[in-house]
Write a protein that holds these residues in place. Structure first.
Motif, mmCIF file in Angstrom:
data_model
loop_
_atom_site.group_PDB
_atom_site.id
_atom_site.type_symbol
_atom_site.label_atom_id
_atom_site.label_comp_id
_atom_site.label_asym_id
_atom_site.label_seq_id
_atom_site.Cartn_x
_atom_site.Cartn_y
_atom_site.Cartn_z
ATOM 1 N N ILE A 111 0.836 -1.205 0.000
ATOM 2 C CA ILE A 111 0.000 0.000 0.000
ATOM 3 C C ILE A 111 0.868 1.251 0.000
ATOM 4 O O ILE A 111 0.562 2.249 -0.658
ATOM 5 C CB ILE A 111 -0.950 -0.006 1.215
ATOM 6 N N LEU A 112 1.989 1.191 0.721
ATOM 7 C CA LEU A 112 2.900 2.334 0.759
ATOM 8 C C LEU A 112 3.398 2.685 -0.639
ATOM 9 O O LEU A 112 3.550 3.852 -0.980
ATOM 10 C CB LEU A 112 4.079 2.038 1.677
ATOM 11 N N ALA A 113 3.667 1.668 -1.462
ATOM 12 C CA ALA A 113 4.157 1.915 -2.815
ATOM 13 C C ALA A 113 3.208 2.814 -3.591
ATOM 14 O O ALA A 113 3.641 3.663 -4.376
ATOM 15 C CB ALA A 113 4.329 0.584 -3.549
ATOM 16 N N ALA A 114 1.920 2.641 -3.386
ATOM 17 C CA ALA A 114 0.925 3.443 -4.106
ATOM 18 C C ALA A 114 0.610 4.755 -3.408
ATOM 19 O O ALA A 114 0.256 5.740 -4.058
ATOM 20 C CB ALA A 114 -0.364 2.628 -4.265
ATOM 21 N N GLU A 115 0.758 4.780 -2.073
ATOM 22 C CA GLU A 115 0.286 5.932 -1.300
ATOM 23 C C GLU A 115 1.356 6.976 -1.043
ATOM 24 O O GLU A 115 1.057 8.188 -0.992
ATOM 25 C CB GLU A 115 -0.278 5.440 0.036
ATOM 26 N N VAL A 116 2.612 6.573 -0.883
ATOM 27 C CA VAL A 116 3.648 7.495 -0.435
ATOM 28 C C VAL A 116 4.036 8.502 -1.513
ATOM 29 O O VAL A 116 4.697 9.495 -1.230
ATOM 30 C CB VAL A 116 4.889 6.700 0.027
ATOM 31 N N LEU A 117 3.618 8.275 -2.747
ATOM 32 C CA LEU A 117 3.976 9.183 -3.842
ATOM 33 C C LEU A 117 3.208 10.498 -3.770
ATOM 34 O O LEU A 117 3.641 11.504 -4.344
ATOM 35 C CB LEU A 117 3.687 8.506 -5.188
ATOM 36 N N TYR A 118 2.078 10.503 -3.078
ATOM 37 C CA TYR A 118 1.200 11.678 -3.054
ATOM 38 C C TYR A 118 0.783 12.032 -1.629
ATOM 39 O O TYR A 118 0.815 11.197 -0.733
ATOM 40 C CB TYR A 118 -0.067 11.414 -3.879
ATOM 41 N N LYS A 119 0.352 13.265 -1.470
ATOM 42 C CA LYS A 119 -0.190 13.684 -0.181
ATOM 43 C C LYS A 119 -1.649 13.265 -0.031
ATOM 44 O O LYS A 119 -2.094 12.942 1.071
ATOM 45 C CB LYS A 119 -0.093 15.210 -0.043
ATOM 46 N N ARG A 120 -2.392 13.293 -1.135
ATOM 47 C CA ARG A 120 -3.835 13.024 -1.038
ATOM 48 C C ARG A 120 -4.318 12.144 -2.192
ATOM 49 O O ARG A 120 -5.429 12.334 -2.691
ATOM 50 C CB ARG A 120 -4.623 14.347 -1.064
ATOM 51 N N ASP A 121 -3.535 11.211 -2.610
ATOM 52 C CA ASP A 121 -3.903 10.407 -3.773
ATOM 53 C C ASP A 121 -3.177 9.069 -3.706
ATOM 54 O O ASP A 121 -2.372 8.835 -2.805
ATOM 55 C CB ASP A 121 -3.549 11.154 -5.063
ATOM 56 N N MET A 122 -3.452 8.207 -4.682
ATOM 57 C CA MET A 122 -2.771 6.917 -4.760
ATOM 58 C C MET A 122 -2.471 6.601 -6.218
ATOM 59 O O MET A 122 -3.199 7.021 -7.116
ATOM 60 C CB MET A 122 -3.634 5.795 -4.167
ATOM 61 N N GLU A 123 -1.409 5.865 -6.443
ATOM 62 C CA GLU A 123 -1.036 5.399 -7.777
ATOM 63 C C GLU A 123 -1.575 3.982 -7.910
ATOM 64 O O GLU A 123 -0.908 3.001 -7.596
ATOM 65 C CB GLU A 123 0.478 5.431 -7.945
ATOM 66 N N THR A 124 -2.820 3.866 -8.390
ATOM 67 C CA THR A 124 -3.516 2.575 -8.355
ATOM 68 C C THR A 124 -2.839 1.517 -9.219
ATOM 69 O O THR A 124 -2.915 0.323 -8.913
ATOM 70 C CB THR A 124 -4.973 2.747 -8.817
ATOM 71 N N GLU A 125 -2.173 1.911 -10.307
ATOM 72 C CA GLU A 125 -1.529 0.933 -11.174
ATOM 73 C C GLU A 125 -0.364 0.217 -10.484
ATOM 74 O O GLU A 125 0.108 -0.808 -10.951
ATOM 75 C CB GLU A 125 -1.030 1.610 -12.456
ATOM 76 N N VAL A 126 0.082 0.780 -9.363
ATOM 77 C CA VAL A 126 1.216 0.202 -8.634
ATOM 78 C C VAL A 126 0.772 -0.925 -7.709
ATOM 79 O O VAL A 126 1.562 -1.811 -7.369
ATOM 80 C CB VAL A 126 1.934 1.321 -7.842
ATOM 81 N N LEU A 127 -0.486 -0.928 -7.306
ATOM 82 C CA LEU A 127 -0.939 -1.819 -6.238
ATOM 83 C C LEU A 127 -0.726 -3.298 -6.549
ATOM 84 O O LEU A 127 -0.172 -4.041 -5.723
ATOM 85 C CB LEU A 127 -2.423 -1.563 -5.930
#
Length: 586
Positions: A187-203
C-alpha cells in the motif's frame, strides 16, 4: 515475445516477482551490512550494545552497560565523515533519506536512478546508522530496491511509464521486506507518492513484489514481527483517549517535519564543504547520545522496552532519571534525526518517525494512567497506536503506515483505535510532510502531466482509430435474425446499410419481438460521425444514441463503426507516445 507487450496482469505478475526477489535480497544485504557496521562501531569501538527488538532476538530484561560511552561523539562523527566521503565523491544525490529521492525519481526523472546509487546508498547508510547515527534502514532499502527496479526496467526495454511503476514497486517491496510488513509495504508503494492520492496501477505488482521480498527476507531472519506480538484486548472505552492521542501525534508530526527541514535547510545554506557537514551533524548527534544513548541508531529495541513498560532499562551516563529520559526522548530523537540526516548523512526518516511516535504514545499514556489508572493499566496500546498515527501523518501515508505497524506488532485488534488516531493526526498535521518530493495528487505530478494538460479527446480524430466494417444489417433482412444478432453481440442497436449507403439504425428497444423486416424498424436521420470528427464528437453521439459504438460515414457512404474499445486503445497509445522515454544513463 517482448514482455512489454504482455497483458497488464501477466506482465506485472512476472515483473513483480523479479522486483520482489531483488527487494528481498537487497533488504538482506543491507541488514547484514548494517549489523556488521554496528558491531565495528557500537560494540567494538564504544563497547555499547543497544537493545534489539523482540523480532530480532531481543530481550525485555535488557540492562544498559556503560562501556566507553565517551567515544559516542567520536563514533558518530567518524560515521558522518566516512559516509560523506563516499556519497559526495561518487553520488551526491544519495545523501539524506532515500525514500524521498526515489519518490522524486518517480515524479520528475521518469523513474531514472543512476546505477551507482544502490551500492553507494547501502554502504553509506550502513556506516551512518551503524556508527550511532539516528536514522532508519527503510530509506536506504527503498532506494536500493527502487534503483535496481529502474535498472531492470531499462534492461528489459520498458517504457518510461513502466519504469516509474517499477521504481514505486521497488520502494514498497523494499520497505515491506525490511519491516516484515508486506501488506503495508504494498500500500505504501501506491500511497507514499502523493499527499492526497494513490497510484492505483502500482498496487497489483507491489502486492506481488512485497510478498516475495518479505518471504525471502524473513526466511533468513525469521518471521516473528519486529516488535513481537501484542496480545492485549481492545477496550472501546479508550477510544476518546485515542482521539486525544491523535491530536497530540498530529502536532508532534508537524514539529518533526518543521524541525527536520529547519536543520536540513540550515545545513544547505551553510557555505562550508559538503564533506564536513555530515561530520558536524554526526558530532551533534553523538553529543546528544552521550547524554541519552537511547537516541542512537534505529531505536527499535527501546520501543519494545517502552511498550512493555520496562522503565528501569532506560539510563544515562549523566544520571538523568529513567522517567525523565522517556519524557524527553520524542524531542531528542527529532533533533538527533534532523542532525544526522539533515546534515547530509545517509539514512531513512521512517524508522525515527516510528520511534518518535512510540515515545510520544508512552508519554501520553503516563498522563492517561495518572488520570484513569484503571482504564489504562499498561502503555502498549498507546505506544503502538501512536507509532502509526504520528508517522502516518508526517508521511501522508495513513493507510500504509497503519497496516505496517499492525503487521510489525501483530496487533490487529487495535485497528479501530488506529483508524481514529491516524485520521485525526492526519487532519491536524495539515499539509506538512517529511517527504518533500511528494505532490498533492496525480494531477500535480509531472509524470501525469500529459493526462491532464493535453486534451487528447479533443485532438484525436476518428480516422486515428481502428474502424470495423460490421456488424450491419440491410433493410430487407429478417428482423428476428437482426434481433438475435444484437442479443448475441450484446449490442443495443445495429447500423442499417443499403448498397453501401448509411440509412439509419435499428434499436433492440423497438423491435416488437423481431417480427417482419428490418425496414419496418429503421430509425432514420440518425446522427453519425465522419473520419475528421474528434473523439469528443464520437462520445457525444454515442451518448445520444445510447450505444457503445458510433457509425462512421463520409458523403453518405458507410465506412464502418467506431467502438468504445477501439477509442480507448487509440487514446492510450497516443498518451504513451507523448511520454518521453530517453535512453538510460549511468
Amino acid at each position: 515475445m517482448n514482455i512489454s507487450e504482455l497483458p497488464y496482469y501477466v506482465k506485472w505478475f512476472i515483473l513483480g516477482i523479479v522486483i520482489g526477489v531483488v527487494a528481498g535480497l537487497s533488504a538482506l544485504a543491507f541488514y547484514f551490512t548494517l549489523k556488521f557496521m554496528e558491531y565495528l562501531f557500537m560494540v567494538r569501538l564504544i563497547a555499547f550494545k543497544p537493545p534489539l527488538p523482540i523480532g530480532e532476538g531481543g530481550s525485555l530484561n535488557y540492562v544498559l552497560h556503560a562501556g566507553r560511552l565517551w567515544l559516542i561523539p567520536v563514533s558518530t562523527a567518524l560515521g558522518g565523515l566516512l559516509s560523506g566521503l563516499i556519497v559526495y565523491t561518487w553520488a551526491p544525490e544519495a545523501e539524506g533519506h532515500g525514500t524521498d529521492a526515489a519518490i522524486n525519481a518517480f515524479h520528475r526523472l521518469q523513474g531514472r536512478i543512476r546505477r551507482r546509487i544502490p551500492p553507494i546508498k547501502l554502504i553509506a547508510s550502513a556506516i551512518t546508522i551503524g556508527s550511532g547515527g539516528s536514522a532508519g534502514r527503510e530509506g536506504p532499502t527503498a532506494q536500493l530496491s527502487a534503483g535496481i527496479g529502474s535498472f531492470i526496467a531499462d534492461l528489459l526495454g520498458l517504457s518510461a511509464e513502466d519504469r516509474r511503476i517499477a521504481v514505486a514497486v521497488g520502494i514498497g517491496a523494499g520497505i515491506g521486506s525490511i519491516f516484515k510488513a508486506p501488506m503495508g509495504g504494498a500500500i505504501l508503494a501506491a500511497e507514499v507518492l502523493y499527499k492526497r492520492d494513490m497510484e492505483t496501477e502500482v498496487l497489483f505488482p507491489a502486492l506481488v513484489a512485497s510478498v516475495v521480498g518479505y518471504s525471502i527476507f524473513s526466511s533468513i531472519v525469521g518471521f516473528t514481527p519486529i516488535f513481537g506480538y501484542y496480545t492485549g484486548v481492545f477496550n472501546p472505552l479508550r477510544l476518546p483517549l485515542y482521539a486525544v492521542l491523535g491530536i497530540v501525534d498530529g502536532l508532534v508530526a508537524v514539529l518533526y517535519v518543521k524541525t527536520f527541514y529547519f536543520i536540513h535547510d540550515s545545513f544547505k545554506r551553510w557555505r562550508i564543504s559538503n564533506y564536513v557537514k555530515p561530520v558536524i551533524g554526526g558530532l551533534a548527534t553523538g553529543l546528544i547520545g552521550l547524554l541519552v544513548p537511547e537516541i542512537l541508531g534505529t531505536g527499535y529495541g527501546w520501543v519494545n522496552l517502552a511498550e512493555f513498560n520496562n522503565v528501569n532499562a532506560f539510563a544515562s551516563p549523566v544520571l538523568i532519571p529513567p522517567l525523565m529520559i522517556l519524557i524527553l526522548l520524542p524531542f531528542l530523537k527529532i533533533i538527533a534525526t534532523s542532525f544526522t540526516v539533515g546534515s547530509g548523512g545517509s539514512g531513512g526518516v521512517f524508522a525515527p518517525g516510528i520511534v518518535i511516535g512510540a515515545f510520544t504514545g508512552f508519554d501520553a499514556w503516563l498522563l492517561f494512567h495518572y488520570l484513569t489508572p484503571g482504564l489504562t493499566p499498561n502503555p502498549a496500546p498507546f505506544v503502538i497506536v501512536s507509532m502509526l498515527a504520528l508517522f502516518g501523518a508526517s508521511a501522508k501515508a495513513p493507510l500504509a503506515v497503519m497496516f505496517m505497524v499492525i503487521e510489525m506488532t501483530g496487533s490487529y485488534q487495535l485497528l479501530p483505535a488506529a483508524m481514529i488516531a491516524v485520521a485525526i493526526a492526519y487532519i491536524v498535521s495539515g499539509d506538512y510532510t517529511i517527504y518533500r518530493a511528494q505532490v498533492p495528487t496525480r494531477r500535480d505530478s509531472p509524470a501525469h502531466a500529459n493526462e491532464y494538460k493535453v486534451p487528447l479527446i479533443m485532438e484525436l480524430k476518428v480516422k486515428d482509430c481502428r474502424i470495423i466494417k460490421g456488424p450491419v444489417v440491410s433493410p430487407s433482412d429478417d428482423a428476428g435474425k437482426a434481433l438475435n444478432t444484437m442479443l448475441r453481440l450484446r449490442y443495443t442497436a445495429l447500423p442499417v446499410v443499403d448498397d453501401g449507403r448509411f440509412i439509419g439504425l435499428i434499436s433492440i428497444y423497438n423491435m416488437n419481438g423481431g417480427r417482419g423486416k428490418v425496414s419496418d424498424y429503421i430509425i432514420r436521420d440518425t446522427q453519425y460521425v465522419t473520419p475528421e470528427s474528434t473523439l469528443y464528437d464520437a462520445l457525444t453521439v454515442m451518448s445520444k444514441l445510447g450505444t457503445t459504438w458510433v457509425p462512421v460515414v463520409s458523403n453518405g457512404e458507410f465506412l464502418g463503426i467506431l467502438t468504445m474499445e477501439n477509442m480507448n486503445k487509440a487514446y492510450t497509445e497516443r498518451l504513451r507516445s507523448l511520454m518521453p522515454n530517453k535512453q538510460p544513463y549511468h
